[in-house]
Write a protein that holds these residues in place. Structure first.
Motif, PDB file in Angstrom:
ATOM      1  N   SER A  28       0.838  -1.195   0.000  1.00 15.66           N
ATOM      2  CA  SER A  28       0.000   0.000   0.000  1.00 15.66           C
ATOM      3  C   SER A  28       0.875   1.248   0.000  1.00 15.66           C
ATOM      4  O   SER A  28       1.792   1.377   0.819  1.00 15.66           O
ATOM      5  N   THR A  29       0.585   2.153  -0.928  1.00 16.51           N
ATOM      6  CA  THR A  29       1.315   3.409  -1.029  1.00 16.51           C
ATOM      7  C   THR A  29       0.390   4.554  -0.640  1.00 16.51           C
ATOM      8  O   THR A  29      -0.677   4.734  -1.227  1.00 16.51           O
ATOM      9  N   THR A  30       0.784   5.331   0.361  1.00 15.57           N
ATOM     10  CA  THR A  30       0.025   6.482   0.840  1.00 15.57           C
ATOM     11  C   THR A  30       0.962   7.691   0.863  1.00 15.57           C
ATOM     12  O   THR A  30       2.177   7.543   0.655  1.00 15.57           O
ATOM     13  N   PRO A  31       0.448   8.887   1.123  1.00 13.06           N
ATOM     14  CA  PRO A  31       1.336  10.049   1.221  1.00 13.06           C
ATOM     15  C   PRO A  31       2.439   9.889   2.267  1.00 13.06           C
ATOM     16  O   PRO A  31       3.506  10.506   2.154  1.00 13.06           O
ATOM     17  N   GLU A  32       2.214   9.038   3.278  1.00 14.97           N
ATOM     18  CA  GLU A  32       3.219   8.832   4.329  1.00 14.97           C
ATOM     19  C   GLU A  32       4.338   7.892   3.891  1.00 14.97           C
ATOM     20  O   GLU A  32       5.404   7.876   4.492  1.00 14.97           O
ATOM     21  N   GLY A  33       4.076   7.081   2.866  1.00 20.11           N
ATOM     22  CA  GLY A  33       5.065   6.117   2.419  1.00 20.11           C
ATOM     23  C   GLY A  33       4.427   4.798   2.019  1.00 20.11           C
ATOM     24  O   GLY A  33       3.213   4.696   1.845  1.00 20.11           O
ATOM     25  N   GLU A  34       5.249   3.775   1.883  1.00 24.11           N
ATOM     26  CA  GLU A  34       4.795   2.464   1.428  1.00 24.11           C
ATOM     27  C   GLU A  34       5.058   1.397   2.492  1.00 24.11           C
ATOM     28  O   GLU A  34       6.107   1.387   3.128  1.00 24.11           O
ATOM     29  N   VAL A  35       4.072   0.509   2.660  1.00 22.65           N
ATOM     30  CA  VAL A  35       4.204  -0.643   3.549  1.00 22.65           C
ATOM     31  C   VAL A  35       3.751  -1.867   2.775  1.00 22.65           C
ATOM     32  O   VAL A  35       2.755  -1.821   2.035  1.00 22.65           O
ATOM     33  N   ALA A  36       4.485  -2.962   2.923  1.00 28.38           N
ATOM     34  CA  ALA A  36       4.120  -4.220   2.263  1.00 28.38           C
ATOM     35  C   ALA A  36       4.013  -5.325   3.301  1.00 28.38           C
ATOM     36  O   ALA A  36       4.826  -5.401   4.234  1.00 28.38           O
ATOM     37  N   VAL A  37       3.017  -6.174   3.151  1.00 23.19           N
ATOM     38  CA  VAL A  37       2.736  -7.254   4.100  1.00 23.19           C
ATOM     39  C   VAL A  37       2.583  -8.569   3.349  1.00 23.19           C
ATOM     40  O   VAL A  37       1.826  -8.648   2.369  1.00 23.19           O
ATOM     41  N   ARG A  38       3.306  -9.596   3.793  1.00 24.31           N
ATOM     42  CA  ARG A  38       3.133 -10.940   3.240  1.00 24.31           C
ATOM     43  C   ARG A  38       1.987 -11.619   3.989  1.00 24.31           C
ATOM     44  O   ARG A  38       2.000 -11.731   5.218  1.00 24.31           O
ATOM     45  N   LEU A  39       0.982 -12.090   3.267  1.00 24.87           N
ATOM     46  CA  LEU A  39      -0.202 -12.666   3.894  1.00 24.87           C
ATOM     47  C   LEU A  39       0.100 -14.054   4.455  1.00 24.87           C
ATOM     48  O   LEU A  39       0.607 -14.932   3.753  1.00 24.87           O
ATOM     49  N   VAL A  40      -0.267 -14.247   5.739  1.00 26.59           N
ATOM     50  CA  VAL A  40      -0.030 -15.534   6.401  1.00 26.59           C
ATOM     51  C   VAL A  40      -1.313 -16.146   6.969  1.00 26.59           C
ATOM     52  O   VAL A  40      -1.287 -17.289   7.446  1.00 26.59           O
ATOM     53  N   GLU A  41      -2.426 -15.399   6.919  1.00 28.59           N
ATOM     54  CA  GLU A  41      -3.695 -15.943   7.432  1.00 28.59           C
ATOM     55  C   GLU A  41      -4.862 -15.262   6.712  1.00 28.59           C
ATOM     56  O   GLU A  41      -4.914 -14.036   6.625  1.00 28.59           O
ATOM     57  N   VAL A  42      -5.783 -16.080   6.202  1.00 27.18           N
ATOM     58  CA  VAL A  42      -6.927 -15.570   5.443  1.00 27.18           C
ATOM     59  C   VAL A  42      -8.156 -16.425   5.741  1.00 27.18           C
ATOM     60  O   VAL A  42      -8.040 -17.539   6.265  1.00 27.18           O
ATOM     61  N   GLU A  43      -9.343 -15.907   5.378  1.00 27.74           N
ATOM     62  CA  GLU A  43     -10.597 -16.641   5.560  1.00 27.74           C
ATOM     63  C   GLU A  43     -11.474 -16.479   4.331  1.00 27.74           C
ATOM     64  O   GLU A  43     -11.626 -15.359   3.825  1.00 27.74           O
ATOM     65  N   ALA A  44     -12.071 -17.561   3.873  1.00 32.81           N
ATOM     66  CA  ALA A  44     -12.930 -17.530   2.691  1.00 32.81           C
ATOM     67  C   ALA A  44     -14.387 -17.289   3.075  1.00 32.81           C
ATOM     68  O   ALA A  44     -14.886 -17.832   4.069  1.00 32.81           O
ATOM     69  N   TYR A  45     -15.080 -16.481   2.256  1.00 35.32           N
ATOM     70  CA  TYR A  45     -16.514 -16.222   2.421  1.00 35.32           C
ATOM     71  C   TYR A  45     -17.176 -16.258   1.053  1.00 35.32           C
ATOM     72  O   TYR A  45     -16.695 -15.609   0.115  1.00 35.32           O
TER      73      TYR A  45
END
Length: 210
Positions: A28-45
């Motif tokens: 995610s890129t915002t005016p404050e900068g960029e952060v990246a996250v590797r997904l390790v947990e998800v749920e299906a709906y």
């Protein structure tokens, strides 16, 4: 982690998509900068056949994004407190999504720590759906963003696939119905995976009206 996930790879059953999302990177890129996250947990709906889904009772202005097309971000405000983020799946007109429950910060650590000052360790920065959206700076304005667009402010990248022997499945967290479905997927051994909390029949998802 520079190649965007393809829309056609997300236009599948949310249970299938959830497994494939482990190891992908949400940046995610915002005016404050960029952060990246590797997904390790998800749920299906799913939609009409999933009573725990926001789309179970039909299409509304709130859940419109969840009806497709695949590859878009579905963001909603819950409990009047925080945002949650989902990746939309299935084909256009058929609702389905994968809730992003937890991740490991892989870029932008300083900004992530600034946004989550109460985190005692880096593994806790995005450990849970509200914490994940907080470190990424995701809010209502990001609802509907096309994650497959390389120019979008929020992008989903391929990352490193998680081998089958490290994938675990179990019941979803905190839902009031369909509690036993093993539609939560996580990467075994990751310290960023959230704590499991079983839902109860008295528990209901409360959404804001905005």
């Amino acid at each position: 982690m520079t190649e965007p996930v393809r829309r056609q790879d997300l236009a599948v059953d949310p249970v299938v998509a959830a497994r494939s999302l482990l190891g992908t990177v949400l940046t995610s890129t915002t005016p404050e900068g960029e952060v990246a996250v590797r997904l390790v947990e998800v749920e299906a709906y799913r939609g009409g056949d999933d009573p725990a889904s926001h789309c179970y009772r039909g299409r509304t202005s709130r859940n419109e994004v969840m009806w497709g097309p695949a590859g878009h971000l579905y963001v909603y405000f819950v409990y009047g407190m925080h945002f949650c983020a989902n990746v939309v799946c299935l084909t256009d007109g058929v609702p389905g999504a994968v809730l992003l429950r937890a991740g490991e910060v892989v870029a932008g650590h300083d900004l992530a720590r600034e946004r989550r000052r109460t985190a005692r360790r880096d593994a806790d920065l995005a450990r849970g759906p509200a914490r994940l959206t907080t470190v990424l700076g995701l809010e209502r304005e990001h609802n509907g963003v096309d994650l497959t667009d390389p120019e979008a402010p929020v992008r989903l990248l391929t990352g490193d696939p998680v081998p089958d022997e490290r994938v675990r499945t179990g019941p979803r967290v905190g839902v009031a119905t369909a509690m036993e479905l093993p539609w939560r997927f996580w990467t075994d051994g990751s310290p960023a995976v959230s704590t499991y909390r079983r839902g109860t029949r008295r528990h209901r998802i409360k959404l804001t009206r905005d």
